[in-house]
Write a protein that holds these residues in place. Sequence first.
Motif, short mmCIF file in Angstrom:
data_model
loop_
_atom_site.label_atom_id
_atom_site.label_comp_id
_atom_site.label_asym_id
_atom_site.label_seq_id
_atom_site.Cartn_x
_atom_site.Cartn_y
_atom_site.Cartn_z
N TYR A 136 0.67 -1.20 0.05
CA TYR A 136 0.03 -0.12 0.08
C TYR A 136 0.86 1.34 0.02
N THR A 137 0.34 2.41 -0.68
CA THR A 137 0.87 3.65 -0.67
C THR A 137 0.00 4.84 -0.34
N LEU A 138 0.54 5.88 -0.41
CA LEU A 138 -0.19 7.34 -0.92
C LEU A 138 0.24 8.05 -1.97
N ALA A 139 -0.56 8.38 -2.61
CA ALA A 139 -0.24 9.19 -4.19
C ALA A 139 -0.72 10.52 -4.15
N VAL A 140 -0.09 11.59 -4.84
CA VAL A 140 -0.32 12.90 -4.86
C VAL A 140 -0.34 13.16 -6.40
N LYS A 141 -0.78 14.35 -6.90
CA LYS A 141 -0.50 14.81 -8.20
C LYS A 141 0.69 15.41 -8.26
N ALA A 142 1.48 15.15 -9.55
CA ALA A 142 2.91 15.54 -9.80
C ALA A 142 2.96 16.94 -9.25
N ASP A 143 2.01 17.84 -9.88
CA ASP A 143 2.33 19.37 -9.58
C ASP A 143 2.03 19.71 -7.99
N LEU A 144 1.24 19.08 -7.30
CA LEU A 144 1.18 19.07 -5.77
C LEU A 144 2.69 18.86 -5.14
N ALA A 145 3.22 17.69 -5.67
CA ALA A 145 4.42 17.20 -4.96
C ALA A 145 5.48 18.09 -5.22
N ARG A 146 5.68 18.79 -6.37
CA ARG A 146 6.51 19.86 -6.81
C ARG A 146 6.51 20.75 -6.09
N LEU A 163 -5.25 19.26 2.99
CA LEU A 163 -5.64 18.48 1.72
C LEU A 163 -6.83 17.44 2.18
N ILE A 164 -7.38 16.83 1.14
CA ILE A 164 -8.48 15.92 1.26
C ILE A 164 -7.97 14.36 0.72
N LEU A 165 -8.10 13.78 1.64
CA LEU A 165 -7.70 12.30 1.43
C LEU A 165 -8.93 11.24 0.86
N GLY A 166 -9.00 10.64 -0.34
CA GLY A 166 -10.01 9.83 -0.78
C GLY A 166 -9.25 8.25 -0.54
N GLN A 208 -10.89 17.12 -6.42
CA GLN A 208 -12.03 16.85 -5.63
C GLN A 208 -11.42 16.14 -4.22
N ILE A 209 -10.16 15.34 -4.48
CA ILE A 209 -9.40 15.18 -3.35
C ILE A 209 -7.78 15.15 -3.98
N GLN A 210 -6.90 15.27 -3.04
CA GLN A 210 -5.59 15.64 -3.16
C GLN A 210 -4.68 14.25 -2.92
N VAL A 211 -5.11 13.48 -2.10
CA VAL A 211 -4.15 12.38 -1.77
C VAL A 211 -5.19 10.98 -1.61
#
Length: 301
Positions: A136-146, A163-166, A208-211
């Motif tokens: 399992y892991t957590l992912a975010v959009k590339a632009d948010l990570a940068r 941030l909102i977790l889905g 709608q979610i960021q994570v």
Amino acid sequence: MRFKAILVLSATLAAVIASQGAAEERPKALAVGGKPFTEQLVLAHMLGELVESRLGIKVERKLPLGGTLICLEALKRGSRRGGIDFYVEYTGTGLMSVLKMPKVDDPAEAFRRVSEEFKRRWDLIWLPPLGFNNTYTLAVKADLARKHDLRTFSDLARVSEGLILGADLEFLERPDGYPGLREVYGMRFKETRSMNPALRYVAMENDQIQVMDAYATDGMLLKYDLTVLKDDKGFFPAYEAAVLIREDVLRAIPELEGTLKLLSGKLDDETMRRLNYQVDVLGKEPLEVARAFLKELGLSR
């Protein structure tokens, strides 16, 4: 009477020796199985192609065979009794789902434990891991990570309040899901939303979610350009992939172990993610992807 007893004992021993010899007679064909998801289909074909091209032994592909318990029971039977001779399993699954043992933080220790127990209980052998960890892991959009320089779970915890977790409902409620992440990393998301995997990817795209929670080798992560964060405190258990095979088959075909080990350490998380992407997003057949990767490694003949 003593002479008859000796004859009976001799006959019994001969029968036992003969049956053992028959059981380990070099098979003319083998069978590989796999669970019902993309990664398993690609890997099973990869193993089958490798054995056929290098050893000239026909490998039946029983795909998809079924879940963990179905694959394991088929492996215990072996192809001579309608089962299979090898398939790819995950250390975390073997340790916790099959053996019912507690989580082990050290991946090497987890591998050692499943190796010892599977051999002791069922004469099944774990070959060295393939190289990736489908945990399992957590992912975010590339632009948010940068934007926030997010590389690890600890980095994410630092900005989580905005941030909102889905995630699926089980992940949000289980101690080894979000509640555990709150305790270990101090994550405090502004909001959590329960949704299935397909909806999560669309929700990420629409902000709608960021994570989101995900499996580390999911090909859809590439489609949506998501950055997988590192679990820097080792919260999630290791699910290292490795070939699980019958010991009697290895004895019957001495060169088989070395052939299968050609793939050990050759697939990291990014590579497996890329192969899954080719099937799930680009629409290629698992067999086609498997053959191309073996050619890429210089292992096809």
